[in-house]
Structure formats: structure tokens, C-alpha cells
Scaffold this motif. Structure first.
Motif, PDB file in Angstrom:
ATOM      1  N   GLU A 101     -10.699  -6.440   6.866  1.00 32.67           N
ATOM      2  CA  GLU A 101      -9.995  -5.254   7.350  1.00 32.67           C
ATOM      3  C   GLU A 101      -8.804  -4.934   6.454  1.00 32.67           C
ATOM      4  O   GLU A 101      -8.589  -3.776   6.062  1.00 32.67           O
ATOM      5  N   TYR A 102      -8.035  -5.965   6.107  1.00 33.01           N
ATOM      6  CA  TYR A 102      -6.883  -5.765   5.223  1.00 33.01           C
ATOM      7  C   TYR A 102      -7.326  -5.194   3.877  1.00 33.01           C
ATOM      8  O   TYR A 102      -6.759  -4.209   3.384  1.00 33.01           O
ATOM      9  N   ASN A 103      -8.338  -5.807   3.284  1.00 35.11           N
ATOM     10  CA  ASN A 103      -8.829  -5.345   1.985  1.00 35.11           C
ATOM     11  C   ASN A 103      -9.368  -3.919   2.043  1.00 35.11           C
ATOM     12  O   ASN A 103      -9.150  -3.128   1.119  1.00 35.11           O
ATOM     13  N   ASP A 104     -10.064  -3.583   3.123  1.00 35.27           N
ATOM     14  CA  ASP A 104     -10.580  -2.224   3.276  1.00 35.27           C
ATOM     15  C   ASP A 104      -9.443  -1.198   3.319  1.00 35.27           C
ATOM     16  O   ASP A 104      -9.498  -0.163   2.643  1.00 35.27           O
ATOM     17  N   TYR A 105      -8.419  -1.484   4.120  1.00 35.91           N
ATOM     18  CA  TYR A 105      -7.299  -0.546   4.214  1.00 35.91           C
ATOM     19  C   TYR A 105      -6.539  -0.446   2.893  1.00 35.91           C
ATOM     20  O   TYR A 105      -6.111   0.644   2.500  1.00 35.91           O
ATOM     21  N   MET A 106      -6.378  -1.555   2.199  1.00 34.64           N
ATOM     22  CA  MET A 106      -5.693  -1.506   0.910  1.00 34.64           C
ATOM     23  C   MET A 106      -6.515  -0.716  -0.111  1.00 34.64           C
ATOM     24  O   MET A 106      -5.953   0.034  -0.921  1.00 34.64           O
ATOM     25  N   ARG A 107      -7.822  -0.855  -0.056  1.00 34.53           N
ATOM     26  CA  ARG A 107      -8.682  -0.078  -0.953  1.00 34.53           C
ATOM     27  C   ARG A 107      -8.557   1.418  -0.654  1.00 34.53           C
ATOM     28  O   ARG A 107      -8.450   2.249  -1.563  1.00 34.53           O
ATOM     29  N   LEU A 108      -8.547   1.762   0.630  1.00 36.16           N
ATOM     30  CA  LEU A 108      -8.380   3.168   1.015  1.00 36.16           C
ATOM     31  C   LEU A 108      -7.013   3.693   0.592  1.00 36.16           C
ATOM     32  O   LEU A 108      -6.889   4.837   0.121  1.00 36.16           O
ATOM     33  N   TYR A 109      -5.988   2.862   0.731  1.00 35.19           N
ATOM     34  CA  TYR A 109      -4.648   3.279   0.307  1.00 35.19           C
ATOM     35  C   TYR A 109      -4.609   3.513  -1.198  1.00 35.19           C
ATOM     36  O   TYR A 109      -4.026   4.499  -1.667  1.00 35.19           O
ATOM     37  N   THR A 110      -5.249   2.622  -1.943  1.00 34.18           N
ATOM     38  CA  THR A 110      -5.294   2.771  -3.395  1.00 34.18           C
ATOM     39  C   THR A 110      -6.036   4.048  -3.798  1.00 34.18           C
ATOM     40  O   THR A 110      -5.609   4.757  -4.709  1.00 34.18           O
ATOM     41  N   LEU A 111      -7.120   4.334  -3.114  1.00 35.17           N
ATOM     42  CA  LEU A 111      -7.912   5.519  -3.451  1.00 35.17           C
ATOM     43  C   LEU A 111      -7.228   6.829  -3.071  1.00 35.17           C
ATOM     44  O   LEU A 111      -7.233   7.794  -3.841  1.00 35.17           O
ATOM     45  N   PHE A 112      -6.651   6.877  -1.860  1.00 30.76           N
ATOM     46  CA  PHE A 112      -6.144   8.138  -1.337  1.00 30.76           C
ATOM     47  C   PHE A 112      -4.622   8.239  -1.285  1.00 30.76           C
ATOM     48  O   PHE A 112      -4.083   9.328  -1.151  1.00 30.76           O
ATOM     49  N   GLY A 113      -3.928   7.086  -1.330  1.00 32.78           N
ATOM     50  CA  GLY A 113      -2.470   7.104  -1.316  1.00 32.78           C
ATOM     51  C   GLY A 113      -1.855   7.487   0.017  1.00 32.78           C
ATOM     52  O   GLY A 113      -0.663   7.777   0.088  1.00 32.78           O
TER      53      GLY A 113
END
Length: 64
Positions: A12-24
């Protein structure tokens, strides 16, 4: 069983961090922080449980 919980929280943490990296979007960063806080709480609870079991299985008398 506990390790599967760790994996779920980490995923879950990695998924949210990936989304943050992609979309900011700050929302994803906040959710990642909440997932990390939940993981830390789970680790703390597991450590306490392990210490309690160690004391129960010990031959010594422990003061709590």
C-alpha cells in the motif's frame, strides 16, 4: 501470518508513493504517510507480543 500483514502495508505504501511520483498529488503522499504509520504501529505491536511470549515461555519470574 504477520509477515503477510507487513507485505500488505508495504504494498500500500509503495503504491501510494508511486502514484505521488507519477501525479504529484499531495493526497497520495498523505495516504503513504498513513500507511507507513500503520506499518510502524504493526511492527511495535508485533515486538511487544514477541516480548510477552518470550517472558511467558521463560522459566524466570518476570515483573511487569
Amino acid at each position: 501470518m504477520i509477515s503477510s500483514y507487513f507485505n500488505e502495508w508495504l504494498d500500500e505504501y509503495n503504491d501510494y508513493m508511486r502514484l505521488y511520483t507519477l501525479f504529484g498529488d499531495e493526497y497520495y503522499l498523505e495516504q503513504a504517510g498513513e500507511a507507513l504509520a500503520g506499518l510502524k504501529a504493526l511492527v511495535l505491536r508485533a515486538e511487544r507480543h514477541k516480548n510477552i511470549l518470550r517472558k511467558i515461555m521463560s522459566d524466570k519470574v518476570h515483573v511487569y
